[in-house]
Structure formats: structure tokens, C-alpha cells
Design a protein around this motif. Structure first.
Motif, PDB file in Angstrom:
ATOM      1  N   ASP A   6       4.429   2.501  14.715  1.00  7.52           N
ATOM      2  CA  ASP A   6       3.107   2.270  14.134  1.00  7.52           C
ATOM      3  C   ASP A   6       2.027   2.477  15.202  1.00  7.52           C
ATOM      4  O   ASP A   6       2.293   2.367  16.395  1.00  7.52           O
ATOM      5  N   GLU A  39      -9.593   7.885   4.384  1.00  5.99           N
ATOM      6  CA  GLU A  39     -10.590   7.360   3.446  1.00  5.99           C
ATOM      7  C   GLU A  39     -11.375   8.452   2.739  1.00  5.99           C
ATOM      8  O   GLU A  39     -12.002   8.199   1.719  1.00  5.99           O
ATOM      9  N   PRO A  88      -5.127 -10.327   7.597  1.00 10.03           N
ATOM     10  CA  PRO A  88      -4.389 -10.712   8.808  1.00 10.03           C
ATOM     11  C   PRO A  88      -5.257 -10.808  10.065  1.00 10.03           C
ATOM     12  O   PRO A  88      -4.939 -11.601  10.946  1.00 10.03           O
ATOM     13  N   VAL A 104       0.741  -8.502   4.859  1.00  8.97           N
ATOM     14  CA  VAL A 104       0.650  -9.914   4.502  1.00  8.97           C
ATOM     15  C   VAL A 104      -0.799 -10.331   4.243  1.00  8.97           C
ATOM     16  O   VAL A 104      -1.736  -9.760   4.809  1.00  8.97           O
ATOM     17  N   ARG A 105      -0.967 -11.300   3.325  1.00 11.77           N
ATOM     18  CA  ARG A 105      -2.279 -11.893   3.052  1.00 11.77           C
ATOM     19  C   ARG A 105      -2.094 -13.404   2.934  1.00 11.77           C
ATOM     20  O   ARG A 105      -1.049 -13.889   2.507  1.00 11.77           O
ATOM     21  N   GLU A 148      -2.691   7.175   8.975  1.00 14.36           N
ATOM     22  CA  GLU A 148      -3.115   5.902   8.377  1.00 14.36           C
ATOM     23  C   GLU A 148      -4.621   5.875   8.185  1.00 14.36           C
ATOM     24  O   GLU A 148      -5.356   6.572   8.891  1.00 14.36           O
ATOM     25  N   LEU A 177      -3.879 -13.327  12.573  1.00 10.85           N
ATOM     26  CA  LEU A 177      -2.751 -12.664  13.224  1.00 10.85           C
ATOM     27  C   LEU A 177      -2.611 -13.075  14.689  1.00 10.85           C
ATOM     28  O   LEU A 177      -1.524 -13.456  15.141  1.00 10.85           O
ATOM     29  N   GLN A 233       0.863  -1.191   0.000  1.00 12.53           N
ATOM     30  CA  GLN A 233       0.000   0.000   0.000  1.00 12.53           C
ATOM     31  C   GLN A 233       0.895   1.235   0.000  1.00 12.53           C
ATOM     32  O   GLN A 233       1.820   1.348   0.817  1.00 12.53           O
ATOM     33  N   ASP A 271       6.617 -13.021   9.516  1.00 13.05           N
ATOM     34  CA  ASP A 271       7.327 -11.738   9.398  1.00 13.05           C
ATOM     35  C   ASP A 271       8.632 -11.895   8.617  1.00 13.05           C
ATOM     36  O   ASP A 271       8.982 -11.050   7.778  1.00 13.05           O
ATOM     37  N   TYR A 310      -7.311   4.137   1.833  1.00 10.55           N
ATOM     38  CA  TYR A 310      -8.069   3.733   0.651  1.00 10.55           C
ATOM     39  C   TYR A 310      -8.386   4.906  -0.263  1.00 10.55           C
ATOM     40  O   TYR A 310      -8.665   4.712  -1.451  1.00 10.55           O
ATOM     41  N   GLU A 332       3.889   0.349   2.326  1.00 12.78           N
ATOM     42  CA  GLU A 332       3.862  -0.554   3.473  1.00 12.78           C
ATOM     43  C   GLU A 332       3.521  -1.955   2.966  1.00 12.78           C
ATOM     44  O   GLU A 332       2.618  -2.124   2.136  1.00 12.78           O
ATOM     45  N   ASN A 335       6.010  -4.741   8.732  1.00 20.46           N
ATOM     46  CA  ASN A 335       5.526  -4.747  10.118  1.00 20.46           C
ATOM     47  C   ASN A 335       6.227  -5.850  10.906  1.00 20.46           C
ATOM     48  O   ASN A 335       6.362  -6.976  10.427  1.00 20.46           O
ATOM     49  N   GLN A 393      -5.157   4.479  12.466  1.00 18.96           N
ATOM     50  CA  GLN A 393      -6.352   4.811  11.676  1.00 18.96           C
ATOM     51  C   GLN A 393      -7.595   4.973  12.551  1.00 18.96           C
ATOM     52  O   GLN A 393      -8.572   5.591  12.128  1.00 18.96           O
TER      53      GLN A 393
HETATM   54  N1  LIG Z   1       3.372  -8.569  12.134  1.00 25.43           N
HETATM   55  C1  LIG Z   1       2.783  -8.305  10.998  1.00 25.43           C
HETATM   56  N2  LIG Z   1       1.632  -7.665  10.990  1.00 25.43           N
HETATM   57  C2  LIG Z   1       1.023  -7.383   9.814  1.00 25.43           C
HETATM   58  C3  LIG Z   1       1.573  -7.757   8.631  1.00 25.43           C
HETATM   59  N3  LIG Z   1       0.740  -7.333   7.624  1.00 25.43           N
HETATM   60  C4  LIG Z   1      -0.265  -6.712   8.231  1.00 25.43           C
HETATM   61  N4  LIG Z   1      -0.108  -6.740   9.533  1.00 25.43           N
HETATM   62  C5  LIG Z   1      -0.942  -6.173  10.511  1.00 25.43           C
HETATM   63  O1  LIG Z   1      -2.201  -6.711  10.424  1.00 25.43           O
HETATM   64  C6  LIG Z   1      -3.154  -5.742  10.758  1.00 25.43           C
HETATM   65  C7  LIG Z   1      -4.193  -5.669   9.729  1.00 25.43           C
HETATM   66  O2  LIG Z   1      -3.557  -5.388   8.551  1.00 25.43           O
HETATM   67  P1  LIG Z   1      -4.358  -5.286   7.215  1.00 25.43           P
HETATM   68  O3  LIG Z   1      -5.575  -6.110   7.250  1.00 25.43           O
HETATM   69  O4  LIG Z   1      -3.362  -5.475   6.112  1.00 25.43           O
HETATM   70  O5  LIG Z   1      -4.827  -3.814   7.195  1.00 25.43           O
HETATM   71  C8  LIG Z   1      -3.949  -2.788   6.883  1.00 25.43           C
HETATM   72  C9  LIG Z   1      -4.487  -2.034   5.746  1.00 25.43           C
HETATM   73  O6  LIG Z   1      -5.027  -2.831   4.757  1.00 25.43           O
HETATM   74  C10 LIG Z   1      -5.528  -1.217   6.424  1.00 25.43           C
HETATM   75  N5  LIG Z   1      -5.836   0.010   5.741  1.00 25.43           N
HETATM   76  C11 LIG Z   1      -5.036   0.807   5.033  1.00 25.43           C
HETATM   77  N6  LIG Z   1      -5.727   1.868   4.571  1.00 25.43           N
HETATM   78  C12 LIG Z   1      -6.975   1.739   5.062  1.00 25.43           C
HETATM   79  C13 LIG Z   1      -8.139   2.527   4.936  1.00 25.43           C
HETATM   80  O7  LIG Z   1      -8.184   3.548   4.312  1.00 25.43           O
HETATM   81  N7  LIG Z   1      -9.259   2.068   5.596  1.00 25.43           N
HETATM   82  C14 LIG Z   1      -9.233   0.887   6.314  1.00 25.43           C
HETATM   83  N8  LIG Z   1     -10.363   0.522   6.945  1.00 25.43           N
HETATM   84  N9  LIG Z   1      -8.147   0.151   6.446  1.00 25.43           N
HETATM   85  C15 LIG Z   1      -7.043   0.565   5.805  1.00 25.43           C
HETATM   86  O8  LIG Z   1      -4.933  -0.847   7.618  1.00 25.43           O
HETATM   87  C16 LIG Z   1      -3.980  -1.780   7.973  1.00 25.43           C
HETATM   88  C17 LIG Z   1      -2.681  -1.036   8.109  1.00 25.43           C
HETATM   89  O9  LIG Z   1      -1.964  -1.585   9.161  1.00 25.43           O
HETATM   90  P2  LIG Z   1      -0.788  -0.826   9.901  1.00 25.43           P
HETATM   91  O10 LIG Z   1      -0.349   0.261   9.047  1.00 25.43           O
HETATM   92  O11 LIG Z   1       0.267  -1.892  10.008  1.00 25.43           O
HETATM   93  O12 LIG Z   1      -1.299  -0.414  11.194  1.00 25.43           O
HETATM   94  C18 LIG Z   1      -2.434  -4.452  10.885  1.00 25.43           C
HETATM   95  O13 LIG Z   1      -2.217  -4.148  12.273  1.00 25.43           O
HETATM   96  C19 LIG Z   1      -1.113  -4.723  10.273  1.00 25.43           C
HETATM   97  O14 LIG Z   1      -0.061  -4.003  10.890  1.00 25.43           O
HETATM   98  C20 LIG Z   1       2.789  -8.443   8.622  1.00 25.43           C
HETATM   99  O15 LIG Z   1       3.354  -8.797   7.601  1.00 25.43           O
HETATM  100  N10 LIG Z   1       3.364  -8.696   9.846  1.00 25.43           N
END
Ligand SMILES: Nc1nc2c(ncn2[C@@H]2O[C@H](COP(=O)(O)O[C@H]3[C@@H](O)[C@H](n4cnc5c(=O)[nH]c(N)nc54)O[C@@H]3COP(=O)(O)O)[C@@H](O)[C@H]2O)c(=O)[nH]1
Length: 740
Positions: free
Chosen positions: A636, A696, A530, A518-519, A693, A534, A501, A547, A715, A515, A574, A660
Motif C-alpha cells: 500500500d 477522483e 480513521p 474501518v469506521r 488510489e 488511527l 470501497q 485490525d 471517489y 478494500e 489493511n 493517492q
Molecule cells: N490499520 C488499518 N488502517 C486502516 C483501516 N481502515 C483504514 N485504514 C487506514 O486509514 C487511513 C485512512 O483511511 P480512510 O479514511 O478509510 O480513507 C481511505 C479511503 O476512504 C480514501 N479514499 C479512497 N478513494 C478516495 C478518493 O478518491 N479521494 C480521497 N480523498 N480519498 C479516497 O483513501 C483511503 C484509502 O486508504 P489506503 O488504500 O489504505 O491507503 C488509510 O491509510 C487507511 O489505510 C483498517 O482497518 N486498519
């Protein structure tokens, strides 16, 4: 009946004329006459009408018999001319006869007149017939010569006895000479024959003369100007009573042009035939190629079709085909109220075979297991390879549980039989889980899941056994165990993928980083976020492997993008609490950077505020080491923990990321608004970059822009994308349209 007679009388005496007429009448003629006595009158009379006879006096005052004879000759007419004279000497009579007069009669002896006339009339008729015949002959010869000239065909006659040869004009022309310019001989003819043909021409002449063979032949002749022509000759021989050849008659025709045309035609035909043959061959080849191509395509299509629904190693149906058959069978079972069973089968300790003896032995083993399984079931049942060392079976028309147990026992027994692979004697066992329709599930997904659960239970029971699914297996702890096993399996099978992203500079709208998120690409459930895995992966510490996988994947991808010419961007990974606490974290990061060759400045690491604050000294120590490598550190979810500002200052951190949860409410919730404003102010005063973060909406963006927040992620700009899609968007297009 008197005979009419047209008489032109050249005489000056009417008396003498009367005497002659009387004699003629007396002789049986009815004469019609004219008398002339001058040359001009005679000329006029000759031109005016036809005459049977001219009777002329020898001497007249203005004319004479010799003059009349001359006049007659000048007219070109052949009319008997008789001199009738009173006095004519012997010598004059002779000279008149020599000059062309046919007779002379003395006037005093007219009795000879009629017999002389009769005789001359007969002779003139003879002469006329002869002339006519000659004329005919001449015409015929002329037309023959013309025909010969047109046909380039001449005739020749050879008097063999006298060795006299006669050529027609055209023969001369054919041989290149002026017609009748010399007397030809057989030797001359042979001389004109082309050197290479002379022998067989001579032989032919010999054969025709001595063996009476019909003679026709094509041969070449050489003309005086050295031109080579081709002639056709045909001849026949005449023999005398003794059988001696006396005469040979033949024709010769110049067929040079015909031969040339024939040759041209032959060459054309040859070329046409060659062309047709080539075209036919080309067509045959194209057809053959087309046939092969069609067959190959058919084979390829069949192979693709087969590959899409079959496992390449064992050729068993794959999970797609299995699911399809299961779904159809369930529909049928529903209608007929039949029972069916799904067996989930996992080989025990297969991994150790792979690890110790290598993958090729593992593959051969799986192949053999597949064969054994096929032998344990009926035609209408299905055995499929699910993945790795897992197989699934669909058993139809089950009457009672014992039917399934007996098949399960059969399978356990078959698998237990020793295997010889590459000189290794192997002993395998398997664990089997069984789910029965309709009791243990009504749809394919549930049945598979429950059979899998039962299989897990079989493993728990010490392997090499089978277990039927029971309700008790639905307990939370069991579910957890299953999930954990599934996570491990997903790691083994490489089902975790990384999405990216972008982070955007709020001032310019430019992408300034990414950033990594993972999926889990689950084979049946699709993409799993996640949130679903997670906490369990953290609890089971599997998150450390996840990780590390993400870290390594990001380094590879970041380097690949740079190598492909994309603008170099920092990608943040992350780190979970467990991962961050790994004593060898720094080494792990260094190793990933070294192995992939990525410049550390393009790797970011994100830890949450709460992780950072757990053991502050250790955090500072570890972050410093990582920062010293050149890696960018970000905190974060800032605002969710309780950061000590004192320590925060000591962290070698470049960025604070506002959670966020706060960003979400900045335009609606006063508290969120205040928190975000405070974090931005704090970051600015600490000289950290600040990232919002989960942006939207445009209102959120405007708010953040007004507060001079550095970067945003959300988003509004872009959802997380897989690498292949992210790479497809040109960088210049990654500026969000209309927002800047
Ligand atoms: N240790 C690890 N943690 C990870 C890894 N990959 C992700 N994560 C953590 O999982 C939590 C959920 O992540 P995710 O479902 O990927 O969601 C991220 C974004 O998709 C989401 N996002 C981004 N923009 C928006 C938005 O506009 N609206 C909305 N509702 N969601 C949005 O936010 C999450 C961003 O996460 P972060 O920046 O890290 O806080 C999350 O805590 C991840 O950190 C991994 O590889 N390892």
C-alpha cells in the motif's frame, strides 16, 4: 175502480169472447184482451206482451185447449190457464188438468169464471214468489259453494242423535272426493285423519261434546292418493234442554298451502335470524378483533415509543431522552440563569462481575443499581442509562456545589450497600464525574464530555469517589487518556464498523476487488474516519484489536456475499505496523479463514511500503507464509517509502498500490506524474498488478488508462460504502456509467 186484467183469449167465437168479457167486467175487472185461434198467433201474442191469464176454448176448427196449453208450456211462462168450454166431458176436463190447465169453466155457467181467475191470480203470485225465493236460495248456495271452493273451506253438520253427517261439496273436495259422491259418517272422517293425529282429534271431539270446550284444531288428513294435507277445523255444539248434545256444526279448511308457506316463512325467518345472528357475531368478533388489534397496536406503539427513549434492561431513560431533557433544561436554565449539574457515573470493575458471574447476573445488578440511583434523586431530576455500566444524571435547580456533593455522596453510599444476586453477595462501588452548567460547559455535548472526563479522573483517583470537572483536566495528556479509554470502550461496545470501497479494472470498468476500511460509529458524534483515531490506536496498540476485528468481519461478509450468489471478489484488509509485527499474525489470519470458511484467495492483506521495509527478512518470511495460505498481498501507499528493488522482487506480492498523494497530482504536478509513470512501469516489469488510489477525476482516469495502469480505486467510481449498501447494488450496475 176496476182492476186491470190482461187476458189472452184462445177462441174462435167472438160472441163467446164478449160473454166472458162481460162477466169479467161484471166481476170488477177492466180486461185488456187479444183473441187468437191458431198456435202461431198465440205464440206471437205470448212473445209480444205479458199476460195475466189465458182463457182457452176447448175445441176450435184450427186449434184446441190442449194445443194452447202446449204452446204456453213451450213459452216457459207461468200464466194461469183456464179452459172455458161449451161442452167438455168429465174425462177431458181431468186430462186437461193433468196436462197443466188450472181450471175449466163451462160457458153456460160463467159465474165461476171470476172466482177462478182471482184464485189463480193469487196462486200464480204465490208460485212466482216461491220460484224467486228458490232462485235466491240457489244463487246464495252457489256463491257459498264458490266461496268455500276459493277458501278451501267446507262446512259440515252432524246430527248426533241420528248420527247423520252432511258435508258441503268443498268438504268432499278437501278430503279428496267428488262432491256428494257418498254419505259421510263420523267414522269415515276419523279414518281420513292421519294416524298420528287421530288420538288427539278424537280427544278434542270428546272434550267439545262432554266438556263443552270450544273446538278448533289443526290436524293432518290423508287423501285417497296418500297425499297428506293439513286442515283447520272449528265447530260448535248444540244441546237440548236436558244438556244432551244433539247437533254439531263445523267448518273444515284445507290449510296445507298456508302451513307450507308458514313453514317456509318460519324456515326463512330462522335462516334470516341465523344469518343475522351469524353476521352480528361476526361483526362482534371483527369489532373485538379490531379493538384488540387497536389496543395491541397502541401498546406496540407505546412500547416502540418507550423503547426508543428508554433502556430495555432498566427501563430508565436512554441517552436520546437524556440528551433531549438536558437540551431543554439548558434552554430553561439559560433563561432563568439557574444552575444544573450533569453526573457521569461508571461502575467500578463491573466487567469482572460480567466475566466471572455471567451476563445475567450483570444484568440483574444493573437493574438494582438503576433502582438505587432512582431513589437518590428528586422527581424533577433524571437518571439515564448511558451504556453498559455507565449512568448519567441530570440534577436541576442546583444552588451550590455542596448540593451536588451531597447527592454524589448519597449515590456512593447507596451503591456501596451489599447486593444479593442469585446467592452472590456483591459489593459494588462507582466513580462519579460532575460537570456544572454554566461553568463547565454551556451545551449538552460539552457538559457530558466534561462530566465523563471528571469521571475518568475519579477512576484515576482510586475509584469509589466523585470528582468535579476542572480546567486542569483539559491537558493534552488527559485528553489522550480519555480518548484511549473511549477507543477501548468503542471496541467493547462494537462501535467499529467496516466500509467497502471497490477496486475497478481500468480496461473494462469491472469491479475486481474491494478494500475494507474501518469506521467508528460513535453514538453521539456519528461516523468517524480513521484519521481521527488511527494514530492514537496505533500508539496504544489498540490498532491490533481493530485490525483483527476488521479481518474477521471481512471474512464473514465476503463469505456471506458469496453464499448469497454475488460474484466472488477479493477483499483487502489493511494491516498496521503493530498488527503485522504480531508474532501470531499468520495464525490469526488462518483462524479467521477457518472459522468463517472463506477461501483464502478472496482475502487480501495490504501493508504499507514503510512497514514492509522495516525488517525485510521478517517481512519476506511472514508474507511468504501468508501467501502460501493463498492470501493476496499488496503493498500500500507505494512510492512514499524507500523500497529496495532488490527485496521488492523477493516479496510474494501481487499488487502495488500507488498512494493517492501522487495520483492526486498526476495531471497537475510533473513530479507526481513522473512518479506514477515510474511506479506503473516498475510494477509492469516486476509483473505486479498496479492500482492507483484516490482517483477522483476523469482526467486522472484517462492518464492512468493511457499508462496501462491495471486497476483504480477512488471517489470517481465509488466512495466506501457500508456492507448493506454495497450488497444492494447489483454487480452489473457497478460498472461506472459513461466511463467505459
Ligand atoms: N490499520 C488499518 N488502517 C486502516 C483501516 N481502515 C483504514 N485504514 C487506514 O486509514 C487511513 C485512512 O483511511 P480512510 O479514511 O478509510 O480513507 C481511505 C479511503 O476512504 C480514501 N479514499 C479512497 N478513494 C478516495 C478518493 O478518491 N479521494 C480521497 N480523498 N480519498 C479516497 O483513501 C483511503 C484509502 O486508504 P489506503 O488504500 O489504505 O491507503 C488509510 O491509510 C487507511 O489505510 C483498517 O482497518 N486498519
Amino acid at each position: 175502480m176496476k182492476k186491470p186484467l190482461r187476458v189472452l183469449i184462445v177462441d174462435d167465437s167472438m160472441d163467446d169472447v164478449e160473454l166472458m168479457l162481460r162477466e169479467l167486467r161484471h166481476g170488477g175487472y177492466e180486461p185488456a184482451f187479444e183473441r187468437v185461434e191458431t198456435a202461431s198467433a198465440m205464440k206471437m201474442m205470448l212473445e209480444k206482451q205479458k199476460w195475466d191469464i189465458v182463457l182457452a176454448d176447448h175445441y176450435m176448427p184450427f186449434f184446441s185447449a190442449i194445443g194452447a196449453l202446449t204452446q204456453l208450456k213451450l213459452s216457459g211462462l207461468d200464466i194461469p190457464f183456464i179452459i172455458v168450454s161449451g161442452s167438455i166431458g168429465e174425462d177431458i176436463a181431468v186430462s186437461s188438468m193433468k196436462a197443466g190447465a188450472h181450471d175449466y169453466i163451462m160457458k153456460d155457467n160463467l159465474t165461476r169464471l171470476v172466482p177462478a181467475i182471482e184464485r189463480e191470480l193469487i196462486e200464480v203470485e204465490e208460485r212466482r214468489k216461491c220460484k224467486w225465493a228458490e232462485e235466491l236460495l240457489r244463487k246464495s248456495e252457489a256463491s257459498l259453494a264458490n266461496a268455500q271452493r276459493i277458501a278451501h273451506l267446507g262446512n259440515w253438520e252432524w246430527d248426533i242423535v241420528k248420527n247423520e253427517l252432511h258435508w258441503s261439496d268443498e268438504v268432499y273436495r278437501i278430503f279428496g272426493f267428488a262432491p256428494q259422491s257418498f254419505c259421510p259418517t263420523f267414522e269415515m272422517f276419523l279414518n281420513a285423519v292421519h294416524n298420528d293425529d287421530r288420538e288427539f282429534v278424537e280427544k278434542f271431539f270428546h272434550d267439545i261434546l262432554h266438556e263443552r270446550k270450544p273446538y278448533h284444531i289443526d290436524h293432518r288428513i290423508v287423501l285417497p292418493d296418500d297425499a297428506v294435507h293439513v286442515v283447520y277445523e272449528q265447530a260448535e255444539v248444540m244441546f237440548d234442554n236436558t244438556g244432551r248434545a244433539i247437533q254439531m256444526n263445523g267448518i273444515v279448511q284445507d290449510i296445507t298451502e298456508r302451513k307450507r308457506l308458514e313453514e317456509e316463512l318460519r324456515l326463512l325467518n330462522e335462516s334470516l335470524e341465523r344469518h343475522v345472528a351469524e353476521r352480528t357475531a361476526a361483526l362482534v368478533k371483527v369489532n373485538e378483533e379490531l379493538r384488540i388489534e387497536i389496543e395491541e397496536r397502541k401498546r406496540a406503539e407505546e412500547k416502540i415509543k418507550h423503547m426508543a427513549f428508554h433502556d430495555s434492561l432498566t427501563s430508565l431513560p436512554n441517552r436520546v431522552l437524556f440528551n433531549d431533557r438536558l437540551t431543554l433544561s439548558l434552554a430553561h436554565a439559560y433563561r432563568t440563569t439557574e444552575t444544573l449539574a450533569v453526573m457521569f457515573l461508571d461502575l467500578d470493575r463491573f466487567k469482572s462481575i460480567n466475566d466471572t458471574l455471567g451476563h445475567s447476573v450483570g444484568d440483574m445488578l444493573l437493574h438494582e443499581i438503576a433502582n438505587r440511583l432512582k431513589r437518590c434523586i428528586r422527581e424533577e431530576d433524571t437518571v439515564a442509562r448511558f451504556a453498559g455500566d455507565e449512568f448519567i444524571l441530570l440534577l436541576l435547580g442546583i444552588n451550590e456545589a455542596e448540593d451536588v456533593s451531597s447527592i454524589a455522596r448519597k449515590i456512593l453510599d447507596a451503591i456501596q450497600q451489599p447486593l444479593m444476586i442469585r446467592g452472590h453477595e456483591l459489593y459494588m462501588t462507582t466513580s462519579i464525574g460532575i460537570a456544572i452548567y454554566p461553568n463547565d460547559g454551556k451545551d449538552a455535548e460539552t457538559l457530558l464530555k466534561n462530566a465523563d472526563t471528571a469521571m475518568y479522573h475519579a477512576k484515576e483517583q482510586g475509584r469509589n469517589n466523585y470528582q468535579f470537572y476542572t480546567e486542569a483536566m483539559q491537558s493534552a495528556s488527559f485528553e489522550k487518556m480519555i480518548m484511549e479509554r473511549n477507543l477501548r470502550r468503542a471496541l467493547d461496545r462494537g462501535e467499529f464498523v467496516v466500509y467497502y470501497q471497490p477496486l475497478v479494472n481500468i480496461g473494462t470498468g469491472q469491479i475486481v476487488g474491494m478494500e475494507a476500511l474501518v469506521r467508528w460509529r460513535h453514538p453521539d458524534r456519528g461516523l468517524i474516519n480513521p484519521e481521527e483515531f488511527l494514530s492514537l490506536s496505533e500508539n496504544t496498540r489498540l490498532i491490533v484489536f481493530i485490525d483483527e476485528l476488521v479481518l474477521y468481519t471481512v471474512c464473514v461478509q465476503c463469505k456471506a456475499w458469496q453464499d448469497a450468489g454475488f460474484q466472488p471478489l477479493c477483499i483487502a484488509v489493511n494491516l498496521s505496523a503493530h498488527t503485522f509485527q504480531q508474532p501470531n499474525l499468520v495464525e490469526t489470519v488462518m483462524s479467521a479463514l477457518q472459522k468463517t470458511g472463506l477461501d483464502p484467495h478472496f482475502l487480501g492483506l495490504e501493508i504499507t511500503e514503510s512497514i514492509a521495509m522495516q525488517d525485510i527478512e521478517a517481512t519476506i518470511h511472514k508474507l511468504s507464509k501468508l501467501s502460501d495460505l493463498g492470501v493476496q498481498i499488496a503493498i500500500d501507499d507505494f512510492g512514499t517509502g524507500f523500497s529496495s528493488l532488490y527485496y521488492l522482487k523477493k516479496f510474494p506480492v501481487k499488487k502495488l498500490k500507488i498512494s493517492q498523494h501522487f495520483v492526486n497530482g498526476i495531471v497537475t504536478d510533473q513530479n507526481d506524474k513522473v512518479i506514477v509513470e515510474s511506479v506503473i512501469a516498475l510494477a509492469q516489469s516486476l509483473k505486479f498488478k498496479v492500482v492507483a488510489e484516490g482517483v477522483e477525476t476523469e482526467e486522472q482516469l484517462i492518464f492512468l488508462k493511457q499508462r496501462q495502469c491495471d486497476e483504480m480505486q477512488g471517489y470517481l467510481f465509488c466512495k466506501p460504502l457500508p456492507a448493506e449498501e454495497f450488497g444492494k447494488i447489483p454487480m452489473q450496475d457497478k460498472q461506472l456509467c459513461g466511463l467505459w
